[in-house]
Design a protein around this motif. Structure first.
Motif, short mmCIF file in Angstrom:
data_model
loop_
_atom_site.label_atom_id
_atom_site.label_comp_id
_atom_site.label_asym_id
_atom_site.label_seq_id
_atom_site.Cartn_x
_atom_site.Cartn_y
_atom_site.Cartn_z
N LYS A 108 0.84 -1.19 0.00
CA LYS A 108 0.00 0.00 0.00
C LYS A 108 0.89 1.25 0.00
N THR A 109 0.37 2.33 -0.56
CA THR A 109 1.11 3.58 -0.66
C THR A 109 0.51 4.63 0.26
N PRO A 110 1.16 4.96 1.38
CA PRO A 110 0.62 5.99 2.27
C PRO A 110 0.82 7.37 1.68
N ILE A 111 -0.19 8.23 1.81
CA ILE A 111 -0.07 9.59 1.28
C ILE A 111 -0.28 10.64 2.37
N ALA A 112 -0.60 10.21 3.58
CA ALA A 112 -0.74 11.14 4.71
C ALA A 112 -0.75 10.33 6.00
N ARG A 113 -0.43 11.01 7.10
CA ARG A 113 -0.48 10.37 8.41
C ARG A 113 -1.42 11.16 9.31
N VAL A 114 -2.37 10.48 9.90
CA VAL A 114 -3.40 11.11 10.71
C VAL A 114 -3.05 10.99 12.19
N PHE A 115 -3.23 12.09 12.92
CA PHE A 115 -3.15 12.09 14.37
C PHE A 115 -4.54 12.40 14.89
N ASP A 116 -5.19 11.41 15.46
CA ASP A 116 -6.57 11.53 15.93
C ASP A 116 -6.63 11.14 17.40
N ASN A 117 -6.63 12.15 18.27
CA ASN A 117 -6.55 11.93 19.72
C ASN A 117 -5.31 11.11 20.04
N ASN A 118 -5.49 9.92 20.59
CA ASN A 118 -4.34 9.08 20.93
C ASN A 118 -4.01 8.07 19.83
N ASP A 119 -4.72 8.16 18.74
CA ASP A 119 -4.53 7.20 17.64
C ASP A 119 -3.74 7.86 16.51
N SER A 120 -2.98 7.05 15.79
CA SER A 120 -2.24 7.53 14.64
C SER A 120 -2.18 6.43 13.59
N PHE A 121 -2.41 6.81 12.34
CA PHE A 121 -2.41 5.83 11.25
C PHE A 121 -2.17 6.57 9.94
N TYR A 122 -1.91 5.80 8.89
CA TYR A 122 -1.74 6.37 7.56
C TYR A 122 -3.08 6.35 6.80
N VAL A 123 -3.17 7.22 5.81
CA VAL A 123 -4.21 7.12 4.78
C VAL A 123 -3.49 6.70 3.51
N THR A 161 -3.37 14.73 -4.92
CA THR A 161 -2.76 15.82 -5.68
C THR A 161 -1.42 16.22 -5.09
N ILE A 162 -1.37 16.31 -3.79
CA ILE A 162 -0.11 16.66 -3.11
C ILE A 162 0.93 15.57 -3.34
N TYR A 163 0.51 14.32 -3.23
CA TYR A 163 1.45 13.20 -3.39
C TYR A 163 2.00 13.13 -4.82
N ASN A 164 1.16 13.42 -5.80
CA ASN A 164 1.55 13.27 -7.20
C ASN A 164 2.39 14.44 -7.73
N ASP A 165 2.41 15.55 -7.01
CA ASP A 165 3.12 16.75 -7.46
C ASP A 165 4.44 16.88 -6.71
N ASP A 166 5.54 16.91 -7.42
CA ASP A 166 6.86 16.95 -6.78
C ASP A 166 7.03 18.17 -5.88
N PHE A 167 6.58 19.33 -6.34
CA PHE A 167 6.71 20.55 -5.54
C PHE A 167 5.88 20.46 -4.26
N ILE A 172 4.63 20.65 1.30
CA ILE A 172 3.49 20.59 2.23
C ILE A 172 3.72 19.49 3.25
N ILE A 173 3.85 19.88 4.51
CA ILE A 173 4.15 18.88 5.56
C ILE A 173 3.03 18.71 6.57
N PHE A 206 -3.71 25.56 -6.01
CA PHE A 206 -2.32 25.10 -5.96
C PHE A 206 -1.46 25.80 -7.01
N ASN A 207 -2.03 26.04 -8.17
CA ASN A 207 -1.27 26.77 -9.20
C ASN A 207 -0.96 28.19 -8.73
#
Length: 240
Positions: A108-123, A161-167, A172-173, A206-207
């Motif tokens: 699987k390809t993670p494109i973001a990491r979520v911090f939800d209260n005490n839980d953390s996971f990738y999307v 969109t963020i993941y697919n764009d090099d810039f 964007i962090i 974004f442009n």
């Protein structure tokens, strides 16, 4: 006449011999013990799943041993077992002629990491939850704020969109989701807030941001801003 009959008999004998040899070879091939599996990763640069982990899944599927005949191997069942793993997107399993079990794994390809209260996971790229891994940490934007019910398709498209764009992928962090669904982003190297607003007209926003960024860096003014507002799609409004 006799010559023609003799030729026909010879052809029949040759045909019978070919059929026999083919059947014999096929039978021996099916009874061949499978060899140690060969494992290949399509996206090996992100080792969430290791060779050892896949090998263990295969061993469990074969009840602790690979010493079984080829004709006893259920390839579809093996693929289904691998695809149930929380880190695996898709797998392909097949047997070579010489009895080697070959396994191709797409993680699987993670494109973001979520911090939800005490839980953390990738999307992941498909917008589904993906657990963290002790083997590898992905360098992806961090999501926090009002997380609940924010996995609509438009938000997933924003992450894609963020993941697919090099810039964008480089700069964007962080992504904060406000209670009304609007978004504030953070840049890797600068402290200003990017007021993105709702997930509409994303490409234009974004442009606009890219054009602003290039000019602001050249003018050496970028460190003076505290907010960069992209909500007005025909202009970028900056606050010092």
């Amino acid at each position: 006449m006799k010559s023609s009959t003799l030729i026909n008999i010879q052809l029949i004998v040759i045909l019978i011999l070919v059929v026999f040899l083919y059947s014999f070879t096929s039978s021996r091939n099916e009874k061949r013990k499978i060899a140690k599996p060969q494992i290949e990763f399509l996206n090996a640069e992100s080792p969430f799943v290791t060779h050892e982990m896949v090998n263990n899944l295969l061993i469990d599927n074969f009840h602790g041993t690979f010493s079984i005949q080829k004709d006893g191997v259920n390839l579809k069942k093996i693929e289904q077992t691998l695809n149930k793993h929380s880190m695996i997107d898709k797998s392909e399993v097949f047997l070579s002629v010489d009895g080697k079990l070959k396994t191709i794994v797409k993680q699987k390809t993670p494109i973001a990491r979520v911090f939800d209260n005490n839980d953390s996971f990738y999307v992941d790229y498909k917008g589904t939850k993906m657990p963290l891994s002790s083997n590898f940490t992905a360098r992806v934007p961090l999501i926090y704020g009002d997380i609940n019910n924010r996995y609509e398709q438009d938000f997933v498209e924003l992450l894609q969109t963020i993941y697919n764009d090099d810039f964008l992928k480089k700069n964007i962090i962080g992504i904060k989701i406000l209670p009304d669904g609007s978004i504030i982003m953070k840049n890797r190297n600068y402290s200003y807030d990017i007021i993105f607003g709702r997930t509409i007209q994303m490409e234009r926003k974004f442009n606009n941001y890219k054009a602003f960024f290039q000019k602001a860096v050249q003018d050496t003014l970028i460190d003076n801003y505290t907010k960069v507002n992209l909500k007005f799609t025909k202009q970028v409004v900056c606050t010092k």
